[in-house]
Design an enzyme around this catalytic site. Structure first.
Site, PDB file in Angstrom:
ATOM      1  N   GLU A  98     -10.538  -2.364   4.373  1.00 28.05           N
ATOM      2  CA  GLU A  98      -9.205  -1.833   4.659  1.00 28.05           C
ATOM      3  C   GLU A  98      -9.043  -0.446   4.036  1.00 28.05           C
ATOM      4  O   GLU A  98      -9.787  -0.044   3.143  1.00 28.05           O
ATOM      5  CB  GLU A  98      -8.126  -2.776   4.090  1.00 28.05           C
ATOM      6  CG  GLU A  98      -8.176  -4.177   4.701  1.00 28.05           C
ATOM      7  CD  GLU A  98      -7.026  -5.081   4.254  1.00 28.05           C
ATOM      8  OE1 GLU A  98      -6.457  -5.770   5.113  1.00 28.05           O
ATOM      9  OE2 GLU A  98      -6.685  -5.108   3.050  1.00 28.05           O
ATOM     10  N   ASP A 124       0.781  -1.250   0.000  1.00 24.43           N
ATOM     11  CA  ASP A 124       0.000   0.000   0.000  1.00 24.43           C
ATOM     12  C   ASP A 124       0.814   1.302   0.000  1.00 24.43           C
ATOM     13  O   ASP A 124       1.796   1.413   0.732  1.00 24.43           O
ATOM     14  CB  ASP A 124      -0.850   0.105   1.275  1.00 24.43           C
ATOM     15  CG  ASP A 124      -1.609  -1.146   1.609  1.00 24.43           C
ATOM     16  OD1 ASP A 124      -1.581  -2.104   0.839  1.00 24.43           O
ATOM     17  OD2 ASP A 124      -2.243  -1.154   2.683  1.00 24.43           O
TER      18      ASP A 124
HETATM   19  C1  FRU Z   1      -3.946  -3.540   2.825  1.00 20.85           C
HETATM   20  C2  FRU Z   1      -3.310  -3.950   4.134  1.00 20.85           C
HETATM   21  C3  FRU Z   1      -3.661  -2.987   5.246  1.00 20.85           C
HETATM   22  C4  FRU Z   1      -2.513  -3.153   6.202  1.00 20.85           C
HETATM   23  C5  FRU Z   1      -1.352  -3.392   5.269  1.00 20.85           C
HETATM   24  C6  FRU Z   1      -0.304  -4.321   5.799  1.00 20.85           C
HETATM   25  O1  FRU Z   1      -3.309  -4.044   1.696  1.00 20.85           O
HETATM   26  O2  FRU Z   1      -3.719  -5.273   4.466  1.00 20.85           O
HETATM   27  O3  FRU Z   1      -4.924  -3.192   5.838  1.00 20.85           O
HETATM   28  O4  FRU Z   1      -2.322  -2.019   7.006  1.00 20.85           O
HETATM   29  O5  FRU Z   1      -1.891  -3.935   4.077  1.00 20.85           O
HETATM   30  O6  FRU Z   1       0.817  -4.370   4.962  1.00 20.85           O
END
Ligand code: FRU
Length: 491
Positions: free
Chosen positions: A203, A25
């Protein structure tokens, strides 16, 4: 499913990739007045998801990026999961040194044993290059194992002036809103959900106040990633348009929570993207009010961990500017690619097959009229003449058929369908081709489809077939390749 690695994964030239190691992300996007800062979920030690920390890169144009040393490093007990950054101009946190405004990161401190996720703070007094973790962490703890991805913005409206945090209880499919005067103490305001697509965890939420074209009006848009259960399968991003009164978000249309995964039901929802690879997109802080730019991770948890890699694994999407249009059926989000050069002159093509030779990253603009049932067909080929993928561009729907190509993973080969708003036999689409991906914006930016083509160079040749009776104008604009994203190989 097999564990893969191939000899050569060409590096995208128009998309950010880290010099080495795993990335997912985008985090903490902000504009400091001169430079755009992009932080990202990063493993400083390898090409697997793990040891999560925030990598960092800057750019003056959102196309050419320079990578910097890791900004926030994991420790023995906590991973640094996704989050956001704000510039604390009035030193509301008291963490400033009296001369520079502190740059404040709010992230999820994710206990490595999986027992807890709480929101924590780190501050930078050098403009976002190095961070100190706040001694009073965590700043917001609900004793939950799935409370994550804080996105903070400054609310200024009828209800007052304060910081607002949007975060998720991921498994409950609930967005939570908090308020703070100082970024350190947070009071719960309200919650939203479960609603609409709920077949996966929620998310990376973001709440945007967007201008409506040709009016003084603004509307609030809640952007929400979910995984799995996205419209194209696996990770996807839905959005809700409505209003935020400083306390609660109220969507224009309430929807029941659905855990369907069939395309027909999912396609009734509002999706930021209809492809397989556009996830966890969030906006930049620090842009002028009502201007909004998003970047997303160009991948899908269905196969991200198994994609072939070289020294790095993971790429961002092209940055997109977003605003709202008022259409016959309500408001809709419109996206536009950022950082494109002036378009080349268009050529007119009648019925028949036309060959386009490409040299590296290219934007192909296709405008067609008098389309009947038969779509415009764009077939992409590699330099050795073998077929790479195929797009069917109809007046009512665009479909991208992506074969397994150089990726040996059962969930990777797929066909994505993107229904279009009614258009009277007209088609307007922009195809952004780079090594490793195809991004399509259609219907004036009201529809977006992003698919990786992992392991592939930009197609060398496109065969464009215009059906009988239709007319088309096609502009092929080579995109400057200076944008190698990881020019600095970090030692
Ligand atoms: C989304 C996610 C978020 C988390 C991060 C961990 O892709 O699962 O919810 O903070 O990636 O790398």
């Amino acid at each position: 499913m097999s564990q893969l690695s191939i000899a050569h994964v060409p590096r995208p030239m128009r998309h950010f990739t880290p010099a080495q190691h795993w990335m997912n992300d985008p985090n903490g996007l902000f504009f400091d007045g001169e430079l755009y800062h992009l932080y990202f979920q990063y493993n400083p030690h390898g090409v697997e998801h793990g040891n999560m920390s925030w990598g960092h890169a800057t750019s003056s144009d959102l196309v050419n990026w320079s990578e910097h040393p890791v900004a926030i490093l994991h420790d023995e007990r906590h991973d640094i999961f996704s989050g956001s950054i704000v510039i604390d101009r009035h030193n509301s946190s008291g963490l400033g040194d009296g001369s520079t405004a502190p740059v404040i990161a709010l992230y999820t401190a994710a206990a490595r044993d999986g027992s807890n996720q709480a929101q924590a703070l780190a501050y930078s007094l050098d403009g976002g290059y190095s961070f100190t973790k706040y001694a009073g962490n965590p700043v917001l703890d609900r004793n939950s194992a799935d409370f994550r991805d804080p996105k903070v913005f400054h609310y200024s409206g009828p209800a007052g002036d304060y910081w607002v945090m949007v975060a998720v209880e991921a498994v409950e499919r609930r967005v939570l809103f908090y308020r703070s005067e100082n970024l350190l103490e947070w009071d719960e305001l309200s919650g939203f959900g479960p609603q609409a697509a709920c077949a996966g965890v929620w998310e990376c939420p973001d709440l945007l106040e967007l201008p409506v074209e040709d009016s003084a009006e603004t509307k609030w848009v809640l952007v929400l990633s979910l995984n799995p259960g996205g419209v194209a399968g696996g990770s996807g991003t839905q959005y809700f348009i409505g209003d935020f009164d400083g306390t609660s978000f109220t969507p224009d249309h309430e929807q029941p929570a659905r855990d369907h995964t069939d395309f027909a039901t999912l396609a009734e929802g509002a999706w930021l993207d209809w492809g397989r690879d556009n996830y966890a997109g969030v906006s930049f802080h620090g842009l002028p009010r009502n201007r909004c730019t998003l970047i997303a991770w160009m991948s899908n948890w269905d196969y991200a961990r198994q994609l072939p890699h070289e020294r790095w694994r993971g790429s961002m999407t092209t940055a997109r500017k977003v605003d709202l249009l008022r259409t016959d059926t309500g408001y809709a989000v419109r996206q536009r690619f950022v950082g494109l050069p002036a378009a080349a002159a268009a050529e007119s093509y009648g019925a028949g097959t036309h060959e386009l030779a490409l040299q590296g990253p290219t934007l192909i603009d296709v405008q067609a009229r008098d389309l009947g049932e038969e779509p415009v067909r764009a077939r992409f080929f590699r330099a050795d003449g073998s077929p790479l993928s195929e797009l069917l561009l109809g007046a009512q729907q665009i479909s991208h058929q992506r074969p397994s190509g150089r990726v040996d993973h059962e969930l990777y080969p797929s066909t994505q369908h993107m229904p279009l708003p009614p258009s009277d036999g007209r088609l307007c689409a922009q195809l952004l081709l780079d090594a490793g991906s195809l991004e399509v914006l259609a219907a004036g930016g009201l529809r977006s489809l992003t698919d990786q083509l992992t392991g592939e160079e930009t197609p060398a040749r496109v065969l464009l077939t215009i059906p009988g009776g239709a007319q088309s104008d096609v502009a092929c604009t080579p995109l400057p390749q200076h944008g190698s994203t990881a020019t600095q190989e970090l030692k």
